[in-house]
Design a protein around this motif. Structure first.
Motif, mmCIF file in Angstrom:
data_model
loop_
_atom_site.group_PDB
_atom_site.id
_atom_site.type_symbol
_atom_site.label_atom_id
_atom_site.label_comp_id
_atom_site.label_asym_id
_atom_site.label_seq_id
_atom_site.Cartn_x
_atom_site.Cartn_y
_atom_site.Cartn_z
ATOM 1 N N GLU A 6 -2.088 -8.100 -6.914
ATOM 2 C CA GLU A 6 -3.547 -8.036 -6.927
ATOM 3 C C GLU A 6 -4.053 -7.245 -8.139
ATOM 4 O O GLU A 6 -5.035 -7.627 -8.785
ATOM 5 N N ASN A 20 -5.590 -6.123 -0.458
ATOM 6 C CA ASN A 20 -6.374 -6.654 0.657
ATOM 7 C C ASN A 20 -5.877 -8.029 1.087
ATOM 8 O O ASN A 20 -6.356 -8.583 2.060
ATOM 9 N N ILE A 21 -4.940 -8.583 0.337
ATOM 10 C CA ILE A 21 -4.436 -9.930 0.596
ATOM 11 C C ILE A 21 -2.920 -9.869 0.714
ATOM 12 O O ILE A 21 -2.256 -9.158 -0.032
ATOM 13 N N TYR A 22 -2.384 -10.640 1.641
ATOM 14 C CA TYR A 22 -0.948 -10.664 1.879
ATOM 15 C C TYR A 22 -0.326 -11.705 0.943
ATOM 16 O O TYR A 22 -0.025 -12.827 1.318
ATOM 17 N N THR A 28 -6.631 0.796 2.699
ATOM 18 C CA THR A 28 -7.475 0.232 1.645
ATOM 19 C C THR A 28 -6.967 0.550 0.257
ATOM 20 O O THR A 28 -7.399 -0.060 -0.717
ATOM 21 N N LYS A 86 4.488 -4.390 0.597
ATOM 22 C CA LYS A 86 3.236 -3.739 0.211
ATOM 23 C C LYS A 86 3.166 -3.530 -1.297
ATOM 24 O O LYS A 86 2.113 -3.713 -1.914
ATOM 25 N N LYS A 98 -13.188 -14.439 -0.173
ATOM 26 C CA LYS A 98 -11.801 -14.650 0.221
ATOM 27 C C LYS A 98 -11.237 -15.879 -0.487
ATOM 28 O O LYS A 98 -11.889 -16.921 -0.548
ATOM 29 N N CYS A 144 -1.175 -7.247 8.444
ATOM 30 C CA CYS A 144 -1.814 -7.200 7.124
ATOM 31 C C CYS A 144 -3.261 -6.744 7.220
ATOM 32 O O CYS A 144 -3.808 -6.193 6.270
ATOM 33 N N ASN A 145 -3.900 -6.971 8.363
ATOM 34 C CA ASN A 145 -5.291 -6.557 8.500
ATOM 35 C C ASN A 145 -5.438 -5.046 8.596
ATOM 36 O O ASN A 145 -6.537 -4.515 8.480
ATOM 37 N N THR A 157 0.326 -5.196 -3.650
ATOM 38 C CA THR A 157 -0.559 -4.331 -4.433
ATOM 39 C C THR A 157 -0.483 -4.645 -5.919
ATOM 40 O O THR A 157 -1.507 -4.740 -6.604
ATOM 41 N N ASN A 172 -4.101 -0.154 -0.673
ATOM 42 C CA ASN A 172 -3.177 -1.231 -0.977
ATOM 43 C C ASN A 172 -3.929 -2.546 -1.124
ATOM 44 O O ASN A 172 -5.150 -2.599 -1.044
#
Length: 537
Positions: free
Chosen positions: A84, A24-26, A20, A77, A119, A15-16, A81, A22
């Motif tokens: 978020e 930023n958080i799983y 960008t 993904k 975060k 996930c890291n 996306t 997509n």
């Protein structure tokens, strides 16, 4: 969502490396931790659904909303996306009202208004999950295989499910709005007359934390791998370059899990076993050798099998420890004159809200039901975790569990304790009470508390009416095979069985770890002189 667990754990680290463009958080992983039953694809917002449809094929979309297959990386993904995008777009008034109600003003501004400038924390994810899944979810019509936008009597309007004014609703049915909300101005609004209570505790280990596979551990593991590489570089071992290449190759692949192939991952993971053997052989006296072996084992497990091996120490191991080749329990855990009999581990029994489950611990049966017995630690130990829960059959009864590290290899535990020794209780602090006994999780004791062998840690009368309490032991070096007769059995909860089967592999008879004279005293109480399953010698 249970089908997703293997993929979720495998994806902890890639996930890291998401582009960008997509999320930023799983989100898939975070929502799975909170509620494994939830389906992230059926959140009832038209904009969110359009986002999914724009990125998935019709076939993928229809399967996703019914979870017919394991989730692909593309599906993950897409969900991440779109979730978020829905949160920060602020276009859904019901969702935003809920978020404002659940989050503090400061957190709402940081996370929503300023598009995750900070975060999210555990309680933030709980708020997100609650608000998103309180939106009216899609109703799947299995006869036509097509999703319906809103429940019967409602139409999709302004991104929310609104009462259909063209149809007369004679009586508001329960379930018109989610729990904690009321129908106001034709939309579901938070019911501020009622305080929605929800147990919140940052001190309870999630399954991912308990088994050492939490996503945020990745950076810590990589740092440790760098230390191992430096250790090898400074050493005078034979074939030094070979082992350096293995470690550095593993580090490289681990940093780019998403772009590496399965074959590359498996090859690197298998080679790491050689590094574990090397550490055991040539670096036994190094102060960090236990930690190094543990981390290499976790990374090897992720690369070869998609997840790290089970961590019997619940991600809270004391690394400054000893290993023993001979029995080292030198104190009784209780007054055996008050114990009627001991039941072997590996039995199949009900209890705790389960009709049938695999027990990896022994039972101590108190001779006089209702009488209290003391519980002591059998050797110098560290208290690494504990639990507090209400009994399923006796709702007014609260009991405790204590989990101890006895050595570099061994963990033992007591369940169904009534009272923690006051001095120890003070050191532990207040524990979060959990309502569902068989699903209760552990709270880590950080830092672990050292307890001298023989010291009193608790008192108990056992489970009311039966007078039973549990004493179990796990050894990380064990590899017990599940007997065929048990493997064939069907259990009401597949997830619970899977966890019990994992523990079965490490289980052992705790009384075999006592010195000979003490061991004989316990075996006199064991029926048929057999401490475990007949197949385990």
């Amino acid at each position: 969502m249970k089908k997703l667990l293997g993929i979720v754990v495998l994806g902890l680290l890639w996930c890291n490396f998401i582009n960008t463009a997509n999320a930023n958080i799983y989100w898939v992983y975070e929502f799975y931790k909170i509620s494994p039953q939830s389906n992230i694809f059926i959140i009832g917002d038209s904009g969110y659904q359009e986002c999914l449809k724009s990125q998935l094929s019709e076939k993928e979309y229809n399967k996703a909303i019914k979870i017919e297959v394991n989730m692909s990386k593309k599906m993950e993904k897409t969900a991440d996306t779109c979730v978020e995008k829905l949160l920060i777009s602020q276009k859904n008034p019901v969702l935003q009202e809920c978020l404002k109600n659940e989050l503090s003003e400061e957190r709402y501004n940081s996370l929503i208004v300023n598009s995750f400038s900070k975060k999210p924390k555990k309680n933030d994810f709980k708020a997100f999950q609650k608000c998103l899944f309180n939106l009216k979810t899609l109703i799947v019509d299995n006869s036509s295989n097509q999703p319906g936008s809103c429940p019967e009597g409602y139409i999709l309007e302004n991104n929310t499910c609104q009462p259909d004014q063209s149809k007369k609703i004679t009586k508001q049915q329960s379930g018109t709005c989610p729990e904690g909300y009321i129908l106001k101005n034709n939309t579901c609004q938070p019911d501020k007359s009622k305080k929605v209570t929800e147990q919140k505790s940052n001190n309870i280990l999630s399954d991912e934390e308990a088994y050492g596979s939490k996503k945020s551990y990745a950076d810590m593991w990589l740092k440790t791998m760098d230390e191992i590489s430096a250790l090898l570089l400074d050493s005078e071992i034979q074939n030094k370059q070979k082992y350096l290449d293995i470690v550095n190759n593993a580090i490289s692949i681990f940093r780019r899990m998403e772009s590496s192939t399965i074959d590359q991952q498996k090859s690197a993971g298998k080679q790491l076993v050689e590094v574990i053997n090397l550490l055991e052989k040539d670096f036994q006296k190094h102060k960090n050798v236990e930690q190094y072996k543990d981390v290499v084992g976790k990374i090897s497990g992720i690369m070869t099998g998609g997840k790290p091996p089970v961590d019997i120490f619940l991600a809270n191991k004391v690394w400054d420890c000893k290993s023993y080749s001979e029995p080292f329990f030198t104190h009784h855990v209780t007054d055996l004159s008050k114990i009627k009999k001991i039941l072997h581990w590996g039995s199949i029994r009900g209890g705790g809200g389960l009709k049938k489950s695999l027990k990896t611990h022994t039972y101590m049966v108190i001779k006089n039901k209702g009488s209290e017995v003391s519980v002591h630690v059998p050797t110098d130990s560290y208290l690494i975790a504990s639990g507090k829960y209400t009994l399923h059959e006796f709702k007014d009864t609260i009991q405790y569990s204590l989990i101890f590290q006895a050595s570099c290899d061994v963990v033992y535990y007591f369940y169904h304790l009534d009272k923690i020794e006051p001095g120890l209780q003070k050191k532990m602090g207040e524990l979060a009470l959990q309502e569902i006994e068989h699903k209760a999780k552990f709270s880590p004791i950080r830092p672990p508390i050292f307890i001298k062998g023989g010291e009193l840690v608790a008192k108990t009368k056992g489970v009311p009416k039966s007078g039973w309490w549990d004493f179990g032991l796990l050894n990380k070096n064990n590899n017990n095979k599940l007997p065929k007769r048990i493997a064939k059995m069907k259990f009401p909860e597949a997830e619970t069985k899977a966890q019990e089967v994992e523990r079965f592999g490490f289980a052992d008879c705790p009384y075999d770890y006592f010195t000979e004279d003490l061991k004989k005293a316990y075996y006199k109480k064991i029926s048929k002189n057999r401490c475990g399953p007949k197949e385990i010698k």
